[in-house]
Design a protein around this motif. Structure first.
Motif, mmCIF file in Angstrom:
data_model
loop_
_atom_site.group_PDB
_atom_site.id
_atom_site.type_symbol
_atom_site.label_atom_id
_atom_site.label_comp_id
_atom_site.label_asym_id
_atom_site.label_seq_id
_atom_site.Cartn_x
_atom_site.Cartn_y
_atom_site.Cartn_z
ATOM 1 N N ALA A 231 0.854 -1.205 0.000
ATOM 2 C CA ALA A 231 0.000 0.000 0.000
ATOM 3 C C ALA A 231 0.881 1.243 0.000
ATOM 4 O O ALA A 231 2.034 1.200 0.426
ATOM 5 C CB ALA A 231 -0.905 0.011 1.234
ATOM 6 N N TYR A 232 0.281 2.352 -0.478
ATOM 7 C CA TYR A 232 1.098 3.579 -0.500
ATOM 8 C C TYR A 232 1.270 4.106 0.920
ATOM 9 O O TYR A 232 0.449 3.853 1.813
ATOM 10 C CB TYR A 232 0.485 4.637 -1.412
ATOM 11 N N VAL A 233 2.356 4.877 1.142
ATOM 12 C CA VAL A 233 2.654 5.494 2.437
ATOM 13 C C VAL A 233 2.939 6.975 2.191
ATOM 14 O O VAL A 233 3.751 7.315 1.313
ATOM 15 C CB VAL A 233 3.862 4.816 3.126
ATOM 16 N N VAL A 234 2.274 7.875 2.999
ATOM 17 C CA VAL A 234 2.445 9.330 2.836
ATOM 18 C C VAL A 234 2.794 9.934 4.189
ATOM 19 O O VAL A 234 2.189 9.596 5.221
ATOM 20 C CB VAL A 234 1.160 9.985 2.290
ATOM 21 N N THR B 104 5.103 21.343 3.876
ATOM 22 C CA THR B 104 4.350 20.457 4.754
ATOM 23 C C THR B 104 2.909 20.389 4.252
ATOM 24 O O THR B 104 2.351 21.389 3.810
ATOM 25 C CB THR B 104 4.361 20.984 6.202
ATOM 26 N N GLY B 105 2.325 19.145 4.265
ATOM 27 C CA GLY B 105 0.932 18.947 3.823
ATOM 28 C C GLY B 105 0.779 19.010 2.326
ATOM 29 O O GLY B 105 -0.326 19.263 1.829
ATOM 30 N N PHE B 106 1.853 18.812 1.585
ATOM 31 C CA PHE B 106 1.826 18.938 0.117
ATOM 32 C C PHE B 106 0.895 17.913 -0.531
ATOM 33 O O PHE B 106 0.228 18.207 -1.515
ATOM 34 C CB PHE B 106 3.253 18.797 -0.424
ATOM 35 N N PHE B 107 0.890 16.671 -0.024
ATOM 36 C CA PHE B 107 0.148 15.593 -0.702
ATOM 37 C C PHE B 107 -1.295 15.598 -0.237
ATOM 38 O O PHE B 107 -1.642 15.081 0.847
ATOM 39 C CB PHE B 107 0.799 14.238 -0.409
ATOM 40 N N SER B 108 -2.141 16.255 -1.065
ATOM 41 C CA SER B 108 -3.574 16.305 -0.760
ATOM 42 C C SER B 108 -4.235 14.989 -1.142
ATOM 43 O O SER B 108 -3.644 14.137 -1.803
ATOM 44 C CB SER B 108 -4.204 17.456 -1.535
ATOM 45 N N THR B 109 -5.488 14.909 -0.759
ATOM 46 C CA THR B 109 -6.237 13.671 -1.075
ATOM 47 C C THR B 109 -6.344 13.476 -2.574
ATOM 48 O O THR B 109 -6.170 12.362 -3.091
ATOM 49 C CB THR B 109 -7.634 13.736 -0.436
ATOM 50 N N ASP B 110 -6.640 14.548 -3.304
ATOM 51 C CA ASP B 110 -6.773 14.422 -4.771
ATOM 52 C C ASP B 110 -5.442 14.041 -5.411
ATOM 53 O O ASP B 110 -5.384 13.211 -6.346
ATOM 54 C CB ASP B 110 -7.267 15.744 -5.357
ATOM 55 N N LEU B 111 -4.375 14.680 -4.892
ATOM 56 C CA LEU B 111 -3.054 14.365 -5.472
ATOM 57 C C LEU B 111 -2.680 12.894 -5.186
ATOM 58 O O LEU B 111 -2.131 12.198 -6.063
ATOM 59 C CB LEU B 111 -2.001 15.312 -4.895
ATOM 60 N N ILE B 112 -2.996 12.491 -3.975
ATOM 61 C CA ILE B 112 -2.686 11.070 -3.640
ATOM 62 C C ILE B 112 -3.439 10.127 -4.568
ATOM 63 O O ILE B 112 -2.898 9.134 -5.075
ATOM 64 C CB ILE B 112 -3.037 10.806 -2.169
ATOM 65 N N LEU C 71 -1.789 10.194 -7.941
ATOM 66 C CA LEU C 71 -0.513 9.467 -7.941
ATOM 67 C C LEU C 71 -0.727 7.953 -7.830
ATOM 68 O O LEU C 71 0.012 7.151 -8.434
ATOM 69 C CB LEU C 71 0.368 9.963 -6.789
ATOM 70 N N GLU C 72 -1.727 7.555 -7.051
ATOM 71 C CA GLU C 72 -2.015 6.110 -6.940
ATOM 72 C C GLU C 72 -2.451 5.538 -8.289
ATOM 73 O O GLU C 72 -2.027 4.452 -8.698
ATOM 74 C CB GLU C 72 -3.092 5.887 -5.890
ATOM 75 N N GLU C 73 -3.267 6.312 -9.027
ATOM 76 C CA GLU C 73 -3.714 5.873 -10.353
ATOM 77 C C GLU C 73 -2.525 5.801 -11.316
ATOM 78 O O GLU C 73 -2.431 4.879 -12.144
ATOM 79 C CB GLU C 73 -4.768 6.828 -10.869
ATOM 80 N N THR C 74 -1.602 6.775 -11.155
ATOM 81 C CA THR C 74 -0.398 6.766 -12.016
ATOM 82 C C THR C 74 0.441 5.524 -11.766
ATOM 83 O O THR C 74 0.940 4.878 -12.699
ATOM 84 C CB THR C 74 0.438 8.022 -11.747
ATOM 85 N N ALA C 75 0.597 5.154 -10.460
ATOM 86 C CA ALA C 75 1.367 3.939 -10.128
ATOM 87 C C ALA C 75 0.706 2.701 -10.711
ATOM 88 O O ALA C 75 1.375 1.777 -11.194
ATOM 89 C CB ALA C 75 1.512 3.823 -8.618
ATOM 90 N N GLU C 76 -0.650 2.689 -10.678
ATOM 91 C CA GLU C 76 -1.363 1.540 -11.263
ATOM 92 C C GLU C 76 -1.167 1.495 -12.771
ATOM 93 O O GLU C 76 -1.044 0.398 -13.360
ATOM 94 C CB GLU C 76 -2.836 1.639 -10.911
ATOM 95 N N ASP C 77 -1.142 2.671 -13.414
ATOM 96 C CA ASP C 77 -0.894 2.695 -14.877
ATOM 97 C C ASP C 77 0.505 2.152 -15.205
ATOM 98 O O ASP C 77 0.688 1.418 -16.192
ATOM 99 C CB ASP C 77 -1.040 4.126 -15.396
ATOM 100 N N VAL C 78 1.476 2.549 -14.387
ATOM 101 C CA VAL C 78 2.842 2.034 -14.608
ATOM 102 C C VAL C 78 2.878 0.515 -14.449
ATOM 103 O O VAL C 78 3.496 -0.205 -15.245
ATOM 104 C CB VAL C 78 3.833 2.708 -13.644
ATOM 105 N N SER C 79 2.172 0.027 -13.415
ATOM 106 C CA SER C 79 2.125 -1.423 -13.192
ATOM 107 C C SER C 79 1.468 -2.135 -14.368
ATOM 108 O O SER C 79 1.917 -3.191 -14.825
ATOM 109 C CB SER C 79 1.362 -1.735 -11.895
#
Length: 545
Positions: A10-13, A60-68, A71-79
Motif C-alpha cells: 500500500a502507498y505510504v504518505v 508540509t501537507g503537500f500531498f492532498s487527497t486528490d493528489l494522492i 498518484l495512486e492511479e499513475t502507479a497503477e498505470d505504470v504497473s
C-alpha cells in the motif's frame, strides 16, 4: 517509507516529515535537503510488488487527497504498462521459439532420407518433403495438386477411403503398400502415419520408407531357402538339427540311413536313442560341448541303431548354431560302414608293411653284424638308448619311429670296411682309422636314394659329427647337425664305451656317462646329454642286454 510500502503493498504518505516519528532516523538529512513531505506508491508486475515511486516535497501537507488519488492511479498505470510489456516480451519469445521450432521441424523433415507428407481427410496432399518427391520422381508442386488415390497402387480408391477412415478411428497405422512413380514404376514403401484433429483441421502426417530393395532381398532369400531346402532334401548326406535334446529336423537321407520310411518318424526323438548303448555317452558329450560353446564344430563317428535293430557305422560333423533364435546343433551324418571296413583293411595292410619294413631293416643290421661279430647287438642297443632319449625329449611316435630306423642303420656303412679291420684286437693305424671314419659317408651313399619318410640318410651321415666341429666326416658344427644325429651321437658314445670291444674291455656305464657329461655343450648337445643323464641316474634306465 519504501520498506513499509514494499512489505504492505500500500502507498505510504508523510505530510510532516520532520515531525513524523516514523521518519526520525532521516530528519537531519531531510532538513538539510529541504524535504518537508514524502510519499511512496507501490509498483506491481504480475500482481507482485517489485518497486515503488518515491516523491518528495518542500512544503508540509503537500500531498492532498486528490493528489494522492492521482498518484495512486499513475502507479497503477505504470504497473499495467509493465504487465503489458512482460506479456508482449513473453509473446515475442514464444513466437520466436515457435518459429525456431518450425525451422528445426522443416530442417529435419527436409533432410530426412525418408519421405514425408501431410494429407487432409479427403486425401489431398498439403505438404511433402524433397525425399518423397525424389522417390516418386515428381516436383513438389505436382504432388501438391494430387491426391493419395493418384499414387496408391495396391489399393483401389474405395479401399484407400476405407483405410483413411480406419486411421482416423485408430489415430495411427503402420503398413506396407506400393506407390506409383511418375515414370510408371511401382515402389514398395513402408508407411507410418498419425492422424491429428485440431483448430487447423484434420490432417494425416506420414513418413514413408522405400523398402523395394528389402522386398527384393526377401524374395531372393525365400528363393535361396527354397533352393537350399531342395538341395538338403535331395542330399546324399543326412542333415539334422538337434535342439533341447530332441531332433528338431531331419531330411529324407537321414531317415534312410537309419532305416525309417520318412523323416517325420524321427522328429522329437532323443538323438541318443539312435546310438548303441556303448556310444551314447560320446554322442551326449559332443552335443553338450557345442551347445555350451566349448567347441564350435565337432567331427566323430559312432555305431548307430537302425529301426529294425541292426547297426551301421556313421560319421557325424556338426556345428553349434541358432535355430529359430535359440541354441542348436546343425550337422551332417553319413553311412561310413563300407568306408570304415576299407580303412580297417588299409590299416592292416599298413601294419603288415611296417612290420615287413622293420624286418628288412633288422635284416640289413644283421648282415652288418655278421661281418663284425664282436659288436653284435650294438645297433639294437644304440637304437633303444636313442629312442629312450627321444621319448624323454618329447618326440611324437612318428619322429621316434624315424629315430629307430636310423638307429638300426647308423653303422650300415661298415659293410664297405674289411672285416679284419672291424675285428682287429689291437690299436688301429692311421690308414685303418681313416677307413673306419668312411663308414658314415658310405652309409649315407647306401641310403640316400631310399624313400624314407624321415631324413635317415642324413642322420646316418652326421652321427659322428660333434658340435665343436671335431667330428667326421664333414666337421659340421652346432645347428648344422640335426637333432636326431645329436641323439645318435650320445647314444652311440654311451653304448660303445660301456660295452666290450676287440681292442679293450668295456669301460662301464659310469665312465661313459662321465664322458658325455664332460663334453656337454661342446662336443655333445646339452639337452640330449641332460636327457640321457636323467634316464640313467634318475630313472634307473640301463643299457638293454
Amino acid at each position: 517509507l519504501t520498506g513499509p510500502t514494499l512489505q504492505s503493498g500500500a502507498y505510504v504518505v508523510s505530510n510532516d516529515f520532520l515531525n513524523d516519528p516514523a521518519t526520525a532516523p532521516w530528519h537531519a538529512a531531510a532538513a538539510r535537503a529541504g524535504v518537508r513531505a514524502a510519499a511512496k506508491f507501490p509498483i506491481r508486475q504480475g500482481g507482485a510488488v517489485i518497486g515503488a515511486i518515491s516523491l518528495y516535497a518542500a512544503e508540509t501537507g503537500f500531498f492532498s487527497t486528490d493528489l494522492i488519488a492521482t498518484l495512486e492511479e499513475t502507479a497503477e498505470d505504470v504497473s499495467f504498462a509493465l504487465d503489458n510489456f512482460a506479456r508482449e516480451t513473453a509473446r515475442r519469445q514464444a513466437a520466436a521459439m515457435l518459429d525456431q521450432s518450425e525451422q528445426r521441424y522443416r530442417s529435419v523433415i527436409q533432410s530426412s532420407i525418408d519421405g514425408f507428407w501431410i494429407m487432409d481427410a479427403q486425401g489431398h496432399f498439403l505438404d511433402v518433403n524433397d525425399a518423397y518427391c525424389h522417390l516418386l520422381g515428381y516436383e513438389r508442386e505436382e504432388i501438391l495438386k494430387m491426391r493419395i488415390q493418384d499414387i496408391e497402387a495396391s489399393e483401389s480408391p474405395q479401399e484407400t477411403a476405407r483405410h483413411i477412415g480406419r486411421v482416423m478411428t485408430q489415430g495411427y497405422d503402420r503398413f506396407e503398400t506400393r506407390h506409383r512413380c511418375k515414370d510408371g514404376q511401382l515402389l514398395d514403401v513402408e508407411v507410418s502415419t498419425n492422424f491429428r484433429s485440431g483448430h487447423d483441421g484434420e490432417c494425416f502426417y506420414a513418413f514413408l520408407r522405400d523398402i523395394t530393395a528389402r522386398k527384393q532381398a526377401d524374395a531372393a532369400l525365400r528363393a535361396a531357402e527354397e533352393q537350399f531346402r531342395g538341395l538338403v532334401e535331395q542330399s546324399i548326406a543326412g542333415t539334422y538339427i538337434v535342439q533341447d535334446d530332441r531332433l528338431a529336423y531331419a531330411n529324407r537321407r537321414f531317415a534312410e540311413i537309419l532305416g525309417y520310411a520318412s523323416a517325420e518318424e524321427l522328429i522329437g526323438r532323443d538323438p541318443l536313442s539312435f546310438a548303441v548303448e556303448s556310444d551314447r555317452a560320446t554322442v551326449a558329450e559332443n552335443v553338450r560341448r557345442r551347445i555350451e560353446g566349448e567347441a564350435r564344430t565337432v567331427s566323430y563317428s559312432f555305431t548307430a541303431l537302425r529301426k529294425d535293430g541292426s547297426t551301421t557305422e556313421v560319421g557325424v560333423h556338426g556345428a553349434a548354431a541358432s535355430h529359430q533364435g535359440r541354441p542348436a546343433v546343425i550337422g551332417l551324418i553319413q553311412d561310413i560302414s563300407e568306408k570304415k571296413r576299407a580303412e580297417e583293411q588299409i590299416q592292416r595292410y599298413i601294419a603288415q608293411l611296417e612290420r615287413a619294413f622293420m624286418r628288412t631293416v633288422e635284416v640289413a643290421t644283421t648282415l652288418s653284424e655278421m661281418r663284425d661279430p664282436y659288436t653284435a647287438g650294438h645297433e639294437r642297443r644304440v637304437t633303444e638308448i636313442a629312442v629312450a632319449i627321444g621319448t624323454e625329449l618329447g618326440f611324437d611316435a612318428q619322429r621316434l619311429e624315424g629315430l629307430r630306423v636310423a638307429g638300426y642303420l647308423h653303422d650300415i656303412g661298415k659293410i664297405t670296411i674289411p672285416a679284419e679291420i672291424l675285428s682287429k684286437p689291437g690299436k688301429l693305424n692311421p690308414i685303418e682309422f681313416q677307413l673306419i671314419q668312411q663308414h658314415a659317408q658310405a652309409g649315407y651313399d647306401v641310403l640316400k636314394d631310399v624313400g624314407f619318410p624321415w631324413p635317415v640318410a642324413e642322420m646316418v651321415l652326421q652321427h659322428h659329427e660333434r658340435l665343436d666341429g671335431s667330428g667326421y666326416p664333414n666337421g659340421l658344427k652346432d645347428d648344422a647337425i640335426g637333432l636326431e644325429a645329436r641323439i645318435l651321437a650320445v647314444a652311440d658314445t654311451v653304448e660303445a664305451m660301456a660295452s666290450h670291444r676287440p681292442y679293450r674291455p668295456g669301460l662301464g656305464i659310469d665312465k661313459a656317462l662321465a664322458e658325455i657329461e664332460r663334453g656337454r655343450g661342446s662336443a655333445y648337445d646339452a639337452a640330449v646329454v641332460d636327457a640321457c643323464l636323467t634316464l640313467f641316474r634318475d630313472k634307473a634306465y640301463s643299457i638293454p642286454v
